[in-house]
Write a protein that holds these residues in place. Structure first.
Motif, PDB file in Angstrom:
ATOM      1  N   LYS A  11      62.333  17.898  92.325  1.00 30.15           N
ATOM      2  CA  LYS A  11      62.073  17.440  90.954  1.00 30.15           C
ATOM      3  C   LYS A  11      61.770  18.610  90.034  1.00 30.15           C
ATOM      4  O   LYS A  11      62.170  18.626  88.878  1.00 30.15           O
ATOM      5  N   LYS A  12      61.073  19.628  90.575  1.00 29.81           N
ATOM      6  CA  LYS A  12      60.837  20.832  89.770  1.00 29.81           C
ATOM      7  C   LYS A  12      62.166  21.517  89.465  1.00 29.81           C
ATOM      8  O   LYS A  12      62.390  22.010  88.365  1.00 29.81           O
ATOM      9  N   LEU A  13      63.066  21.546  90.484  1.00 32.35           N
ATOM     10  CA  LEU A  13      64.375  22.188  90.306  1.00 32.35           C
ATOM     11  C   LEU A  13      65.143  21.493  89.182  1.00 32.35           C
ATOM     12  O   LEU A  13      65.720  22.151  88.305  1.00 32.35           O
ATOM     13  N   GLU A  40      52.086  31.384 101.512  1.00 29.97           N
ATOM     14  CA  GLU A  40      50.715  30.881 101.546  1.00 29.97           C
ATOM     15  C   GLU A  40      50.080  31.125 100.187  1.00 29.97           C
ATOM     16  O   GLU A  40      50.073  32.277  99.701  1.00 29.97           O
ATOM     17  N   GLU A  41      49.598  30.056  99.577  1.00 28.80           N
ATOM     18  CA  GLU A  41      49.036  30.189  98.222  1.00 28.80           C
ATOM     19  C   GLU A  41      47.564  30.585  98.326  1.00 28.80           C
ATOM     20  O   GLU A  41      46.675  29.749  98.238  1.00 28.80           O
ATOM     21  N   THR A  42      47.347  31.884  98.514  1.00 29.66           N
ATOM     22  CA  THR A  42      45.992  32.368  98.760  1.00 29.66           C
ATOM     23  C   THR A  42      45.253  32.742  97.480  1.00 29.66           C
ATOM     24  O   THR A  42      44.091  33.127  97.525  1.00 29.66           O
ATOM     25  N   ASP A  68      56.924  28.262  89.722  1.00 37.79           N
ATOM     26  CA  ASP A  68      55.988  27.533  88.871  1.00 37.79           C
ATOM     27  C   ASP A  68      54.784  27.243  89.736  1.00 37.79           C
ATOM     28  O   ASP A  68      54.935  26.718  90.842  1.00 37.79           O
ATOM     29  N   ASP A  69      53.603  27.637  89.292  1.00 38.63           N
ATOM     30  CA  ASP A  69      52.417  27.144  89.980  1.00 38.63           C
ATOM     31  C   ASP A  69      51.686  26.265  88.992  1.00 38.63           C
ATOM     32  O   ASP A  69      51.434  26.660  87.849  1.00 38.63           O
ATOM     33  N   SER A  70      51.418  25.062  89.425  1.00 36.41           N
ATOM     34  CA  SER A  70      50.887  24.108  88.472  1.00 36.41           C
ATOM     35  C   SER A  70      49.831  23.245  89.123  1.00 36.41           C
ATOM     36  O   SER A  70      49.693  23.224  90.349  1.00 36.41           O
ATOM     37  N   GLY A  71      49.108  22.525  88.300  1.00 35.43           N
ATOM     38  CA  GLY A  71      48.092  21.637  88.841  1.00 35.43           C
ATOM     39  C   GLY A  71      47.346  20.923  87.744  1.00 35.43           C
ATOM     40  O   GLY A  71      47.546  21.184  86.551  1.00 35.43           O
ATOM     41  N   GLY A 149      58.498  10.298  87.549  1.00 34.30           N
ATOM     42  CA  GLY A 149      57.830  11.567  87.826  1.00 34.30           C
ATOM     43  C   GLY A 149      57.421  11.749  89.268  1.00 34.30           C
ATOM     44  O   GLY A 149      58.035  11.213  90.189  1.00 34.30           O
ATOM     45  N   PHE A 150      56.345  12.497  89.474  1.00 32.38           N
ATOM     46  CA  PHE A 150      55.856  12.782  90.820  1.00 32.38           C
ATOM     47  C   PHE A 150      54.374  13.113  90.738  1.00 32.38           C
ATOM     48  O   PHE A 150      53.780  13.113  89.652  1.00 32.38           O
ATOM     49  N   GLY A 151      53.793  13.412  91.879  1.00 33.90           N
ATOM     50  CA  GLY A 151      52.405  13.886  91.927  1.00 33.90           C
ATOM     51  C   GLY A 151      51.425  12.937  91.238  1.00 33.90           C
ATOM     52  O   GLY A 151      51.407  11.734  91.497  1.00 33.90           O
ATOM     53  N   TYR A 152      50.643  13.499  90.332  1.00 35.04           N
ATOM     54  CA  TYR A 152      49.594  12.736  89.652  1.00 35.04           C
ATOM     55  C   TYR A 152      50.094  12.022  88.395  1.00 35.04           C
ATOM     56  O   TYR A 152      49.296  11.498  87.620  1.00 35.04           O
ATOM     57  N   ASP A 153      51.413  12.010  88.170  1.00 35.80           N
ATOM     58  CA  ASP A 153      51.963  11.422  86.945  1.00 35.80           C
ATOM     59  C   ASP A 153      51.444  10.016  86.632  1.00 35.80           C
ATOM     60  O   ASP A 153      51.129   9.724  85.474  1.00 35.80           O
ATOM     61  N   PRO A 154      51.333   9.108  87.630  1.00 36.27           N
ATOM     62  CA  PRO A 154      50.898   7.745  87.290  1.00 36.27           C
ATOM     63  C   PRO A 154      49.469   7.644  86.749  1.00 36.27           C
ATOM     64  O   PRO A 154      49.113   6.641  86.135  1.00 36.27           O
ATOM     65  N   GLU A 172      61.315  12.798  77.618  1.00 40.52           N
ATOM     66  CA  GLU A 172      60.022  12.658  76.927  1.00 40.52           C
ATOM     67  C   GLU A 172      58.958  13.506  77.608  1.00 40.52           C
ATOM     68  O   GLU A 172      58.137  14.141  76.948  1.00 40.52           O
ATOM     69  N   LYS A 173      58.991  13.532  78.941  1.00 41.21           N
ATOM     70  CA  LYS A 173      57.992  14.335  79.665  1.00 41.21           C
ATOM     71  C   LYS A 173      58.204  15.832  79.394  1.00 41.21           C
ATOM     72  O   LYS A 173      57.257  16.554  79.085  1.00 41.21           O
ATOM     73  N   ASN A 174      59.460  16.286  79.463  1.00 42.03           N
ATOM     74  CA  ASN A 174      59.736  17.707  79.211  1.00 42.03           C
ATOM     75  C   ASN A 174      59.273  18.141  77.825  1.00 42.03           C
ATOM     76  O   ASN A 174      58.871  19.278  77.623  1.00 42.03           O
ATOM     77  N   SER A 177      55.215  18.210  78.299  1.00 48.32           N
ATOM     78  CA  SER A 177      54.495  18.589  79.526  1.00 48.32           C
ATOM     79  C   SER A 177      54.146  20.078  79.571  1.00 48.32           C
ATOM     80  O   SER A 177      54.740  20.914  78.887  1.00 48.32           O
ATOM     81  N   HIS A 178      53.172  20.373  80.400  1.00 50.63           N
ATOM     82  CA  HIS A 178      52.759  21.743  80.695  1.00 50.63           C
ATOM     83  C   HIS A 178      53.953  22.586  81.127  1.00 50.63           C
ATOM     84  O   HIS A 178      54.148  23.699  80.660  1.00 50.63           O
ATOM     85  N   ARG A 179      54.786  22.031  82.044  1.00 53.71           N
ATOM     86  CA  ARG A 179      55.931  22.796  82.547  1.00 53.71           C
ATOM     87  C   ARG A 179      56.981  22.971  81.458  1.00 53.71           C
ATOM     88  O   ARG A 179      57.597  24.026  81.331  1.00 53.71           O
ATOM     89  N   GLY A 180      57.175  21.911  80.651  1.00 53.08           N
ATOM     90  CA  GLY A 180      58.130  22.005  79.536  1.00 53.08           C
ATOM     91  C   GLY A 180      57.719  23.114  78.579  1.00 53.08           C
ATOM     92  O   GLY A 180      58.541  23.928  78.155  1.00 53.08           O
TER      93      GLY A 180
END
Ligand code: IMP
Length: 216
Positions: A11-13, A40-42, A68-71, A149-154, A172-174, A177-180
């Motif tokens: 979905k990110k792709l 590894e996301e250290t 993309d690192d997001s959260g 969407g995905f993740g915490y979208d709902p 609409e999300k793009n 959104s943060h990633r957009g």
């Protein structure tokens, strides 16, 4: 121009290609580039993890790589789950389990304000690095709404639109959104970088203190 995406999230792709294809940039998967890197996301910041991922995939593929690192950062939880969004609640949970846990952990009677953050980093084989950050403010809904969407979208609610991310179309999300936002900023930087007019905020891997074992 081809960039390898340092993520296995389809979905990110798709979201990245929807935004960058307009400028003749194709984002391909690691599989398309013949690499399989699990980083590894250290890091403790989005910037640090984003750079770790882009650098590892650039080095493995020999091609420019973008990560993309997001959260999701929730004020009443002191910014959690933050950089741990993908791992919130441990390995056993899926997206639904994670947002259910988040709803259960929301302190009663406190503001439900939150923000999504995305940091896009692009590492080039010559050591140049572009970085762009986007944020999207919202609130945590009381119950999940929407199927997209995905993740915490709902459970991520946008008061202005009166909808969760999961109730928006991809377009609409793009647009909000943060990633957009981060991708649009990145697109502008990349355009200037490729034009070579020197007006882009580029750094090199060697200048970044957080790069371990790499001296350019
Ligand atoms: P990353 O792949 O390490 O950047 O992890 C990001 C995590 O944050 C994802 O697994 C999701 O749980 C969450 N996340 C990031 N962006 C979004 C979004 O646009 N919608 C919903 N969840 C997101």
């Amino acid at each position: 121009m081809k960039l390898v995406l340092a993520s296995k999230n389809e979905k990110k792709l798709r979201e990245m290609n929807e935004i960058l294809s307009g400028m003749g940039v194709e984002v391909c998967s690691q599989a398309d580039a013949g690499v399989d890197v699990d980083v590894e996301e250290t890091g403790t910041t989005f910037e640090e993890n984003s750079l770790l991922k882009a650098k590892a995939v650039m080095e493995a593929s020999g091609l420019p790589a973008v990560a993309d690192d997001s959260g999701l950062c929730v004020d009443a939880l002191n910014g959690a789950p933050g950089v741990y969004s993908a791992r919130y609640g441990g390995e056993g949970l899926d997206d639904t389990g994670r947002y259910r846990l988040l709803l259960a952990n929301m302190p009663k009677g406190q503001p439900r304000t939150a923000k999504f953050v995305s940091v896009i980093t692009c590492c080039f084989p010559n050591g140049d690095v572009l970085t762009a950050r986007g944020e999207c403010p919202g609130t945590i809904a009381f119950a999940p709404m929407g199927e997209g969407g995905f993740g915490y979208d709902p459970v991520f609610f946008l008061p202005k639109l009166k909808k969760t991310f999961a109730q928006l179309t991809p377009e609409e999300k793009n647009a909000v959104s943060h990633r957009g936002t981060a991708l649009k900023l990145f697109q502008e930087q990349l355009q200037r970088y490729l034009a070579g007019d020197g007006s882009y905020p580029v750094t090199t891997l060697g200048e970044r203190g957080i790069i371990r074992g790499f001296d350019k």
